[in-house]
Every structure is written in structure tokens, then in C-alpha cells.
Write a protein that holds these residues in place. Structure first.
Motif, mmCIF file in Angstrom:
data_model
loop_
_atom_site.group_PDB
_atom_site.id
_atom_site.type_symbol
_atom_site.label_atom_id
_atom_site.label_comp_id
_atom_site.label_asym_id
_atom_site.label_seq_id
_atom_site.Cartn_x
_atom_site.Cartn_y
_atom_site.Cartn_z
ATOM 1 N N ALA A 1 19.832 -59.923 21.996
ATOM 2 C CA ALA A 1 18.396 -60.181 21.899
ATOM 3 C C ALA A 1 17.612 -58.875 21.838
ATOM 4 C CB ALA A 1 17.934 -61.018 23.088
ATOM 5 N N GLU A 2 18.032 -57.867 22.606
ATOM 6 C CA GLU A 2 17.337 -56.584 22.577
ATOM 7 C C GLU A 2 17.517 -55.897 21.231
ATOM 8 O OE1 GLU A 2 14.975 -53.468 23.537
ATOM 9 O OE2 GLU A 2 15.198 -55.414 24.555
ATOM 10 N N SER A 3 18.699 -56.047 20.613
ATOM 11 C CA SER A 3 18.902 -55.491 19.271
ATOM 12 C C SER A 3 17.964 -56.143 18.265
ATOM 13 C CB SER A 3 20.368 -55.687 18.837
ATOM 14 O OG SER A 3 21.239 -54.943 19.646
ATOM 15 N N VAL A 4 17.746 -57.441 18.418
ATOM 16 C CA VAL A 4 16.821 -58.137 17.530
ATOM 17 C C VAL A 4 15.408 -57.617 17.733
ATOM 18 C CG1 VAL A 4 15.789 -60.375 16.989
ATOM 19 C CG2 VAL A 4 18.248 -60.205 17.387
ATOM 20 N N ARG A 5 14.993 -57.439 18.986
ATOM 21 C CA ARG A 5 13.642 -56.933 19.253
ATOM 22 C C ARG A 5 13.446 -55.531 18.659
ATOM 23 N NH1 ARG A 5 15.115 -58.762 24.537
ATOM 24 N NH2 ARG A 5 14.342 -60.874 24.921
ATOM 25 N N GLN A 6 14.474 -54.682 18.784
ATOM 26 C CA GLN A 6 14.383 -53.344 18.195
ATOM 27 C C GLN A 6 14.259 -53.419 16.676
ATOM 28 O OE1 GLN A 6 17.835 -51.221 19.548
ATOM 29 N NE2 GLN A 6 17.203 -51.220 21.694
ATOM 30 N N THR A 7 14.983 -54.352 16.076
ATOM 31 C CA THR A 7 14.913 -54.518 14.627
ATOM 32 C C THR A 7 13.529 -54.976 14.192
ATOM 33 O OG1 THR A 7 17.276 -55.069 14.532
ATOM 34 C CG2 THR A 7 15.911 -55.752 12.662
ATOM 35 N N LEU A 8 12.965 -55.945 14.911
ATOM 36 C CA LEU A 8 11.629 -56.436 14.591
ATOM 37 C C LEU A 8 10.590 -55.326 14.709
ATOM 38 C CD1 LEU A 8 11.816 -59.810 16.549
ATOM 39 C CD2 LEU A 8 11.805 -59.575 14.066
ATOM 40 N N ALA A 9 10.713 -54.517 15.762
ATOM 41 C CA ALA A 9 9.754 -53.426 15.957
ATOM 42 C C ALA A 9 9.881 -52.379 14.852
ATOM 43 C CB ALA A 9 9.982 -52.781 17.327
ATOM 44 N N ALA A 10 11.117 -52.077 14.453
ATOM 45 C CA ALA A 10 11.326 -51.077 13.405
ATOM 46 C C ALA A 10 10.728 -51.536 12.078
ATOM 47 C CB ALA A 10 12.828 -50.798 13.246
ATOM 48 N N VAL A 11 10.913 -52.805 11.754
ATOM 49 C CA VAL A 11 10.430 -53.340 10.481
ATOM 50 C C VAL A 11 8.921 -53.553 10.507
ATOM 51 C CG1 VAL A 11 10.559 -55.354 8.961
ATOM 52 C CG2 VAL A 11 12.644 -54.366 9.894
ATOM 53 N N GLY A 12 8.382 -53.810 11.698
ATOM 54 C CA GLY A 12 6.955 -54.109 11.802
ATOM 55 C C GLY A 12 6.660 -55.567 11.556
ATOM 56 N N ALA A 13 7.595 -56.438 11.936
ATOM 57 C CA ALA A 13 7.447 -57.870 11.671
ATOM 58 C C ALA A 13 6.447 -58.494 12.625
ATOM 59 C CB ALA A 13 8.796 -58.571 11.815
#
Length: 304
Positions: free
Chosen positions: A236-248
């Protein structure tokens, strides 16, 4: 004691009700008393038969003229106040329609063009994650295959696409070079082991994300047909980091691989079973009454 103000029913359009995020959201909003419409491009999508929401069949997003005409017609016919997209390939079209929808009184909640580009282009997505130090498979363009680690299994896929179309597995750089001639505008990635899962996410305007992890149990044509929720804080934390990086922002679904198995069925599993039962019951009721499957909205004749 002061009472909380009652929530005013809003006429909402949720796209992609053939998928779990769109269908779950549409049904939840309807249960809260909102007037919900749902769209999908697949005439066999079970969400088009879901009770409690008004549904319409629309053109695919890769048919821009027809898609935009269908969406605007639905908004006009049903007096939609806001559109909530749940299909990533619709985002670019909706961005181009943002001003037109706003002029018609329809609100949208959309990411930036840069975030859309990162979400729909796998090469851009890889570069964004690497720049933010988010773990991602080794990925190169066809001219850089020699940069990949020696002796690893590889995947050749289009930069833009979905549903496992034009996806090829191979065991060497030589095979990858040949397969790059078959896939349109390809990239080459290191193939990972582990189980595949998707993440249903809702990101607010402040960047706070809620994440529901789903392990894919049955995948057909690259699309998850049967899944079960599980809990894994690392994933779940990897997903949150991905969302933050993309700016979703808003509703998103991401597909990832994970190396550990941790299954914990929960509320969303029960909800999906209830939805399937309700859809089957609605399908039987419509069959008995002779009611047709939802059709695409009629378009005005085009000028020649």
C-alpha cells in the motif's frame, strides 16, 4: 445539539461502470441518495445492468469524435452536474472537454496533463518513478536493449495500451529485438516474478490517498475478472508513493506485481458478491420483462 446539514442529492456521471472501481463508486453514491448515471464502452459490461443507476453505452475513448459526442449527449439528456472518471484512457479526452463541460455547468475532477501523460505512457511512467526513487522494473527503449541486465527474462509491450494487447515474453535480448518489430512503439522491461495485484485508489486534492489492494485471481485479455482484497502495508505504501510521484488525483486504478502473498478478504469482497447477485437478479428481471440492454445515446445528424 446542532445537526449536520443534509447532503444535497447531486446528478453525477461515473464512467467505466464495467470495472470494479466505477461500479463500486456508482452504487455507493446511489446508496447515499445521489442521482447516478453510469457509462461504459463494453455492451456486455455487467455494470450497465446494475440496479439503482441510469446507464448508457458510449463509444470508446480512442474514438474521440464519437466519445465526446456521446458523453456530451448523456450530460445534456440527464442534466449531469459532475463527471467522475474511473478509466485512465478517458482522461486526455476529458481534459480537452473540460471547458466545454464547465460551460454546460458540469464540474470535473481531473489530474494535470503531466499526470495524465505519466499514467498513459509506460515509458514516461517509468521515468517519473525512477526520478522519484520509486522501485520500478528495468525499462528501456528498443535502441537501448543492451543496457538491460544479462540473463534476465524480458517483456516487450507497447508504450501506450492496455488489456495485454501486443504483449510478448522472451528470454534474451536477441528475441526482444525481433519482437519489437511486432509491438507498436514498444518498450522492453525486465519480467518480474510474483503475484499481480491492482489498487483501487481515491486521492483528494491535498494528496491524501486511500488504497484498496486487490489480488487478481482470474485475468482475461489483460483485464481482472475475479479478484480478492488483501492487506499489505508495504504494498500500500508503494502505491501511495507511486500516486504522489505521478501527481494523481481522484479515482485511479493501478496494476502492479508483488513478491509476497498476504490475503485478507474484507468488506469489498462481500460488496462484490452482493453486486454480482444484484446484477444477475436485474438481468433476469429485464429478460422476463423484455427490457433491452442500455443503448448508446442518439446523436444529432452531422452536417455535411
Amino acid at each position: 445539539m446542532q445537526r449536520e446539514p443534509e447532503e444535497r442529492p447531486v446528478r453525477l456521471l461515473v464512467t467505466g461502470v464495467g470495472g470494479a472501481p466505477g461500479l463500486d463508486l456508482a452504487l455507493t453514491l446511489a446508496e447515499r441518495g445521489h442521482k447516478v448515471a453510469g457509462t461504459d464502452a463494453n455492451p456486455l459490461a455487467p455494470g450497465l445492468l446494475a440496479p439503482g443507476i441510469t446507464t448508457r453505452l458510449v463509444a470508446r475513448a480512442d474514438s474521440p469524435v464519437d466519445y465526446e459526442a456521446d458523453l456530451l449527449q448523456v450530460c445534456a439528456d440527464l442534466q449531469i452536474e459532475a463527471v467522475v472518471p474511473t478509466v485512465e484512457h478517458e482522461l486526455a479526452r476529458l481534459l480537452s472537454l473540460k471547458d466545454t463541460l464547465a460551460a454546460a455547468g458540469v464540474r470535473t475532477w481531473l489530474p494535470t496533463p503531466a499526470a495524465v501523460a505519466a499514467s498513459t505512457d509506460k515509458w514516461t511512467f517509468h521515468q517519473v518513478l525512477a526520478a522519484h526513487q520509486v522501485p520500478t522494473p528495468a525499462t528501456v527503449l528498443p535502441t537501448e536493449i543492451d543496457r538491460l541486465p544479462a540473463g534476465v527474462r524480458l517483456v516487450v509491450k507497447p508504450r501506450r495500451g492496455q488489456g495485454a494487447k501486443d504483449l510478448y515474453y522472451c528470454d534474451s535480448a536477441e528475441q526482444a529485438r525481433v519482437l519489437c518489430q511486432l509491438a507498436p512503439d514498444p518498450i522492453v522491461q525486465q519480467r518480474l516474478d510474483g503475484f499481480e495485484f491492482s489498487a483501487d485508489c481515491l486521492v483528494d486534492r491535498a494528496g491524501r490517498a486511500s488504497v484498496v489492494l486487490r489480488r487478481r485471481l482470474w485475468v482475461a485479455g489483460g483485464l481482472s475478472m475475479v479478484a480478492t482484497t488483501f492487506h499489505d502495508e508495504e504494498a500500500a505504501e508503494s502505491v501511495r508513493q507511486t500516486l504522489a510521484a505521478v501527481g494523481a488525483v481522484a479515482v485511479r486504478r493501478a496494476g502492479l506485481h508483488h513478491r509476497r502473498q498476504h490475503r485478507c478478504p474484507g468488506r469489498h469482497d462481500r460488496d462484490q458478491r452482493q453486486v454480482r447477485r444484484r446484477v444477475r437478479a436485474e438481468r433476469s428481471r429485464r429478460r422476463r420483462s423484455g427490457r433491452a440492454v442500455p443503448q448508446r445515446p442518439a446523436r444529432p445528424a452531422r452536417r455535411t
